[in-house]
Write an enzyme that holds these catalytic residues in place. Structure first.
Site, PDB file in Angstrom:
ATOM      1  N   HIS A  28       0.918  -2.549  -0.358  1.00 32.68           N
ATOM      2  CA  HIS A  28      -0.030  -2.851  -1.441  1.00 32.68           C
ATOM      3  C   HIS A  28       0.683  -2.721  -2.772  1.00 32.68           C
ATOM      4  CE1 HIS A  28      -0.235   1.460  -0.566  1.00 32.68           C
ATOM      5  NE2 HIS A  28      -0.421   1.637  -1.869  1.00 32.68           N
ATOM      6  N   HIS A  33      -0.049  -1.929  -6.870  1.00 35.18           N
ATOM      7  CA  HIS A  33      -0.969  -1.390  -7.872  1.00 35.18           C
ATOM      8  C   HIS A  33      -0.908  -2.257  -9.129  1.00 35.18           C
ATOM      9  CE1 HIS A  33      -1.353   2.699  -5.937  1.00 35.18           C
ATOM     10  NE2 HIS A  33      -0.198   2.321  -5.419  1.00 35.18           N
TER      11      HIS A  33
HETATM   12  P1  AMP Z   1       0.089   4.647  -2.519  1.00 30.27           P
HETATM   13  O1  AMP Z   1       0.290   6.077  -2.851  1.00 30.27           O
HETATM   14  O2  AMP Z   1       0.939   3.684  -3.267  1.00 30.27           O
HETATM   15  O3  AMP Z   1       0.144   4.453  -1.016  1.00 30.27           O
HETATM   16  O4  AMP Z   1      -1.355   4.293  -3.031  1.00 30.27           O
HETATM   17  C1  AMP Z   1      -2.503   4.362  -2.254  1.00 30.27           C
HETATM   18  C2  AMP Z   1      -3.628   4.174  -3.219  1.00 30.27           C
HETATM   19  O5  AMP Z   1      -4.787   3.920  -2.465  1.00 30.27           O
HETATM   20  C3  AMP Z   1      -3.920   5.393  -4.091  1.00 30.27           C
HETATM   21  O6  AMP Z   1      -3.842   4.999  -5.450  1.00 30.27           O
HETATM   22  C4  AMP Z   1      -5.321   5.809  -3.690  1.00 30.27           C
HETATM   23  O7  AMP Z   1      -6.082   6.243  -4.786  1.00 30.27           O
HETATM   24  C5  AMP Z   1      -5.873   4.541  -3.100  1.00 30.27           C
HETATM   25  N1  AMP Z   1      -6.885   4.677  -2.060  1.00 30.27           N
HETATM   26  C6  AMP Z   1      -6.909   5.558  -1.031  1.00 30.27           C
HETATM   27  N2  AMP Z   1      -7.981   5.314  -0.250  1.00 30.27           N
HETATM   28  C7  AMP Z   1      -8.625   4.253  -0.782  1.00 30.27           C
HETATM   29  C8  AMP Z   1      -9.803   3.537  -0.434  1.00 30.27           C
HETATM   30  N3  AMP Z   1     -10.538   3.852   0.639  1.00 30.27           N
HETATM   31  N4  AMP Z   1     -10.191   2.500  -1.220  1.00 30.27           N
HETATM   32  C9  AMP Z   1      -9.468   2.174  -2.321  1.00 30.27           C
HETATM   33  N5  AMP Z   1      -8.352   2.824  -2.698  1.00 30.27           N
HETATM   34  C10 AMP Z   1      -7.936   3.838  -1.944  1.00 30.27           C
END
Ligand code: AMP
Length: 143
Positions: free
Chosen positions: A105, A107
């Site tokens: 993903h 950001h």
């Molecule tokens: P990363 O640390 O790059 O893997 O980012 C994962 C991101 O997903 C973090 O910014 C979390 O806040 C976000 N996140 C975790 N669970 C969910 C969810 N159910 N829906 C939307 N965002 C999420």
């Protein structure tokens, strides 16, 4: 070190399958985008390819062109929706980098002069705020 395999039960795989809810702002054949529930700033959006990969390191490079086009589309929309001065685009690979969800993903975070990002995976945002922010982004994507 050998990295772990893709886990089909990671939280974004569940969102992609519609098993858990998300505040979705964009979808096409290859990508979805939805609000980050622990935003580092208002309008923090995640762009997620539908193709399964743990992160950038094991992804099929053929998905990158479309993924980056979708990131640009969402970046332009969040900038417009929030009247931002700039947009931060970030992507993490493996725990040492800060990755916490193991489906690739990107950001996309609107930025404002002089305002720092909140901590990564900090506080949960109120659902009603996420609903309103998602609507602003959907509107910007239409115009
Ligand atoms: P990363 O640390 O790059 O893997 O980012 C994962 C991101 O997903 C973090 O910014 C979390 O806040 C976000 N996140 C975790 N669970 C969910 C969810 N159910 N829906 C939307 N965002 C999420």
């Amino acid at each position: 070190m050998t990295e772990a395999a893709y886990d089909t039960d990671n939280i974004f795989a569940k969102i992609l399958r519609g098993e858990i809810p998300s505040h979705r702002v964009y979808e096409d054949d290859a990508v979805i985008a939805f609000m980050d529930v622990m935003p580092q700033g208002p309008g923090h959006t995640l762009v997620v390819p539908k193709a399964p990969s743990r992160n950038l390191l094991d992804a099929d490079p053929s998905i990158f062109g479309h993924l980056l086009s979708a990131v640009q589309k969402v970046a332009l929309a969040v900038k417009k929706a929030f009247g931002a001065d700039g947009v931060t685009v970030m992507q993490f690979n493996e725990p040492a980098s800060g990755q916490t969800v193991y489906h690739l993903h990107v950001h996309v975070i609107p930025r404002f002069d002089g305002i720092p990002l909140k901590p990564h995976t900090g506080e949960m945002e109120k659902p009603e705020i996420l609903v309103g922010n998602a609507e602003k982004i959907r509107t910007a994507l239409k115009n």
